[in-house]
Write a protein that holds these residues in place. Structure first.
Motif, PDB file in Angstrom:
ATOM      1  N   ILE A 165       8.703   2.023  -8.865  1.00 50.53           N
ATOM      2  CA  ILE A 165       7.730   1.795  -7.789  1.00 50.53           C
ATOM      3  C   ILE A 165       6.704   0.754  -8.209  1.00 50.53           C
ATOM      4  O   ILE A 165       6.288  -0.099  -7.400  1.00 50.53           O
ATOM      5  CB  ILE A 165       7.045   3.123  -7.405  1.00 50.53           C
ATOM      6  N   LEU A 166       6.300   0.770  -9.474  1.00 52.17           N
ATOM      7  CA  LEU A 166       5.345  -0.223  -9.966  1.00 52.17           C
ATOM      8  C   LEU A 166       5.934  -1.629  -9.866  1.00 52.17           C
ATOM      9  O   LEU A 166       5.252  -2.577  -9.434  1.00 52.17           O
ATOM     10  CB  LEU A 166       4.969   0.091 -11.408  1.00 52.17           C
ATOM     11  N   ALA A 196       6.261  -6.829  -6.578  1.00 51.07           N
ATOM     12  CA  ALA A 196       6.972  -7.750  -5.693  1.00 51.07           C
ATOM     13  C   ALA A 196       6.294  -7.833  -4.328  1.00 51.07           C
ATOM     14  O   ALA A 196       6.151  -8.921  -3.756  1.00 51.07           O
ATOM     15  CB  ALA A 196       8.421  -7.301  -5.546  1.00 51.07           C
ATOM     16  N   PHE A 197       5.879  -6.679  -3.788  1.00 54.29           N
ATOM     17  CA  PHE A 197       5.207  -6.678  -2.486  1.00 54.29           C
ATOM     18  C   PHE A 197       3.861  -7.410  -2.549  1.00 54.29           C
ATOM     19  O   PHE A 197       3.481  -8.130  -1.627  1.00 54.29           O
ATOM     20  CB  PHE A 197       4.998  -5.252  -1.983  1.00 54.29           C
ATOM     21  N   GLU A 198       3.123  -7.213  -3.628  1.00 52.85           N
ATOM     22  CA  GLU A 198       1.814  -7.858  -3.763  1.00 52.85           C
ATOM     23  C   GLU A 198       1.923  -9.307  -4.250  1.00 52.85           C
ATOM     24  O   GLU A 198       0.931 -10.036  -4.262  1.00 52.85           O
ATOM     25  CB  GLU A 198       0.933  -7.058  -4.732  1.00 52.85           C
ATOM     26  N   GLN A 216       0.829  -1.210   0.000  1.00 50.08           N
ATOM     27  CA  GLN A 216       0.000   0.000   0.000  1.00 50.08           C
ATOM     28  C   GLN A 216       0.862   1.258   0.000  1.00 50.08           C
ATOM     29  O   GLN A 216       0.558   2.244  -0.674  1.00 50.08           O
ATOM     30  CB  GLN A 216      -0.934  -0.019   1.212  1.00 50.08           C
ATOM     31  N   ILE A 217       1.950   1.221   0.789  1.00 44.87           N
ATOM     32  CA  ILE A 217       2.843   2.383   0.851  1.00 44.87           C
ATOM     33  C   ILE A 217       3.459   2.662  -0.516  1.00 44.87           C
ATOM     34  O   ILE A 217       3.509   3.811  -0.975  1.00 44.87           O
ATOM     35  CB  ILE A 217       3.947   2.144   1.905  1.00 44.87           C
ATOM     36  N   VAL A 255       1.047   7.087  -6.493  1.00 38.26           N
ATOM     37  CA  VAL A 255      -0.074   8.021  -6.692  1.00 38.26           C
ATOM     38  C   VAL A 255       0.400   9.461  -6.480  1.00 38.26           C
ATOM     39  O   VAL A 255       0.050  10.364  -7.255  1.00 38.26           O
ATOM     40  CB  VAL A 255      -1.227   7.680  -5.731  1.00 38.26           C
ATOM     41  N   VAL A 256       1.209   9.684  -5.456  1.00 36.51           N
ATOM     42  CA  VAL A 256       1.720  11.031  -5.174  1.00 36.51           C
ATOM     43  C   VAL A 256       2.565  11.531  -6.349  1.00 36.51           C
ATOM     44  O   VAL A 256       2.495  12.712  -6.727  1.00 36.51           O
ATOM     45  CB  VAL A 256       2.536  11.039  -3.864  1.00 36.51           C
TER      46      VAL A 256
END
Length: 662
Positions: free
Chosen positions: A52-53, A58-60, A5-6, A12-13
């Motif tokens: 970041i994508l 990787a995180f998801e 999420q982070i 998004v920012v």
């Protein structure tokens, strides 16, 4: 909040930052304050967003992608740019680096992909719309303050040279600002009309619309732009298609196509001396530089915009309709105006707004398929795929970021060199240009500046009395460097006539310095004429070299060619008269000088000068012919050999001669 999420929120920012800043972002650290720095911002945000994508994948532990009806057209357009760059562009680095060209569309494709995958909630979409409207409102306010003259009355602003003009805009071009406002107006109108109730949001939209409308009106009243004739633009496009129908001549090559393919009738226009870098409209430029595939790519994108507009016209949310109409407005303005960098950026922003709003609303108007889908998510599960994707993304980002940073660092150094040159600091200019070329050796403009700097330093040293052997060695080194860098500029882009003009000018300045410089000068001008065949000034310049050699017959031939290309050019007639006079053909000299006088304004100093010479010449042939009708011009006599003169002349090896051109 989880790491996934982070990372997504960080992405998004980044999208918000670009939408909010891109209209205003500019820096004075590079020669191009505006588009180059906006593009650098786009490059940076796109590359960081792509990283970041990959981290988010990787995180998801899954590659989660949103597919849009606009993804394939944008991919097709970027692919055409890339293929045309590889196959056709004489300088691929320029095609990648120049705003609005290949690098821009690759970055916009990445930005589009990141944006439609990062933004997943209605609140995030609302914040994106807010960032856009705030940016537009400020943009409109700044435009009103400057075009009305209010801002320039502030002492702090009027003391800064580039801000002191009433036509200043953070886009760098008032016409680019106007073109963008023409797309923003229907966007804001539709958002206002579709609002069901009056509240703070609708009030802000109304203010934003009012500011944009007023700014558009003032700009439209003040601007009197000069465009290339559509007939000329069409003629250049047709000639380009004859050479390469499918891929054009390559991105960032229109200026070369203009000099090479413009018709001779262009010399009869008031702007005949201008060299346009853009065609009369964007689609003619695309046809010239990207060929039929480029037009097909834009047509595919326009088709997807139109079909999606029809399907979403009854959507509850006003955003898809407003965004698609704005995107369509940009595509329509391309029929009447050149394409500008900011138009391309906002075209993609409007496509992002459309895609995300349809994704969030779950509209049934959007069909699902492997290549044409707008859904909440489309998941590809694999334990290794997210990590493989991240590794591939890193492999893309590392070289792209490295070359982007080096290119930007070189532009900063080049600006420092230009600043030093403006202060007549020759040593600092020389040293900084060496660093500039070392940082980025692929830009011909750096090479030209360095060649001219070497030549100026050589001239300054040669003007001294009692030259020592050390001085002669230094002059020889500077001259060789001037020639080498001028030739390097030609090698980097052999289709650019200004590179050959610079090489010819370098050789011409060496006529009293070095043996063989006369033949090299002539060869370079001949190559320049081959790239700009209807330019009378190049014929006059080459004729001047023959004139300086007292080769009257060849000088007359070149001057007459200049007259044939533009019969109303007083300077061509004047040079022709001078050559005839020196040869002893006084009757023909009187005739050419009479035509010169007829073309000049009676109130000008040139008129008095030419009329006096005509009177003297008429005495030799016993004629009296009164001068007549005026037209403005400027006369320059065939130049004598350059000074200072070095005796004996420098001996340069054959490597200094110009390379043979096909």
């Amino acid at each position: 909040m989880s790491p996934a999420q982070i990372s997504r929120k960080a992405g998004v920012v980044l999208i918000y930052v670009l939408v909010l800043l891109v209209p205003f972002f500019f820096l004075t650290t590079t020669p191009d304050f505006y588009d180059f720095n906006k593009q650098s911002l786009l490059f940076g945000i796109s590359l960081v967003g792509l990283l970041i994508l990959g981290i988010n994948f990787a995180f998801e532990r899954q590659v989660r992608l949103t597919f849009s009806p606009f993804g394939l057209p944008l991919l097709f357009l970027a692919a055409v740019f890339v293929i045309s760059t590889i196959v056709k562009s004489p300088n691929r680095f320029d095609a990648l680096l120049e705003p609005g060209q290949t690098g821009t569309w690759l970055a916009l494709l990445i930005f589009f992909t990141c944006a439609i995958n990062f933004i997943r909630t209605k609140s995030e979409l609302d914040h994106l719309v807010t960032a856009l409207t705030v940016s537009v409102a400020l943009f409109g306010l700044i435009t009103i303050l400057w075009t009305s003259g209010l801002a320039t009355k502030v002492p702090l602003i009027s003391s800064i040279q580039y801000l002191a003009s009433n036509t200043w805009s953070p886009t760098g071009s008032p016409l680019a600002t106007l073109a963008l406002f023409l797309a923003l107006l229907p966007f804001l109108i539709l958002l206002l009309v579709r609002e069901k109730t009056l509240h703070l949001k609708s009030g802000f939209l109304a203010i934003c619309f009012a500011l944009t409308l007023v700014a558009t009106g003032i700009l439209g009243y003040r601007l009197k732009p000069i465009f290339l004739s559509h007939n000329v633009g069409w003629a250049i496009a047709l000639e380009s298609l004859k050479i390469s129908p499918f891929l054009g001549t390559g991105p960032e090559t229109f200026s070369s196509g203009f000099t090479r393919f413009r018709p001779i009738s262009y010399n009869l226009s008031p702007n005949w001396a201008l060299r346009f870098t853009t065609s009369s409209n964007h689609y003619l430029q695309v046809l010239s530089t990207l060929g039929l595939l480029g037009i097909l790519a834009y047509g595919f994108l326009a088709y997807r915009v139109y079909t999606t507009l029809l399907k979403s016209s009854k959507s509850v949310s006003p955003l898809p309709l407003a965004s698609l109409v704005a995107a369509g407005a940009i595509l329509l303005t391309y029929f009447f105006l050149p394409g500008y960098f900011l138009q391309s950026v906002f075209l993609v922003i409007f496509l992002v707004l459309t895609t995300v709003s349809l994704k969030i609303s779950g509209s049934s108007l959007i069909h699902e398929s492997s290549i044409d889908i707008v859904a909440a998510s489309q998941t590809r599960n694999s334990p290794l795929l997210p990590y493989i994707s991240l590794i591939l993304i890193i492999l893309i980002i590392l070289p792209s970021g490295y070359f982007t940073l080096r290119a930007y660092a070189a532009e900063i150094l080049f600006q420092k060199a230009l600043t030093a040159a403006g202060k007549n600091d020759g040593k600092s200019t020389y040293d900084t240009l060496i660093k500039t070329i070392s940082t980025n050796p692929y830009r011909d403009t750096y090479r030209i500046a360095y060649s001219q700097t070497n030549l100026l330093l050589a001239n300054a040293l040669a003007s001294q009395k009692d030259l020592t052997d050390t001085d002669r060695n230094t002059i020889t080194q500077l001259v060789q460097q001037a020639i080498r860098e001028a030739k390097n500029a030609v090698a980097l882009n052999p289709t650019k006539v200004t590179n050959l003009e610079n090489l010819a000018a370098v050789y011409r300045n060496l006529l009293n310095f070095a043996q063989g410089a006369d033949a090299w000068t002539i060869a370079s001008y001949q190559q320049a004429i081959a790239l700009d065949p209807v330019n009378p000034n190049l014929r006059i310049a080459l004729g001047g070299v023959y004139y300086a050699q007292k080769n009257w017959n060849d000088a007359i031939r070149l001057f007459q060619s200049g007259v044939d290309l533009k019969p109303d050019l007083a300077n061509a007639q004047y040079n022709l008269a001078a050559a005839y006079r020196e040869k002893g053909d006084f009757d023909l000299a009187v005739s050419a000088l009479q035509k010169t006088v007829d073309l000049l304004d009676k109130s000008s100093a040139d008129y008095a000068k030419a009329a006096g010479e005509l009177a003297e010449l008429q005495k030799k042939v016993g004629e009296i012919t009164p001068p007549s009708k005026p037209t403005a011009s400027q006369l320059t006599k065939p130049e004598p050999l350059p000074t200072p003169k070095i005796t004996p002349p420098l001996k340069l090896d054959e490597s200094a001669s110009p390379a043979a051109q096909p």
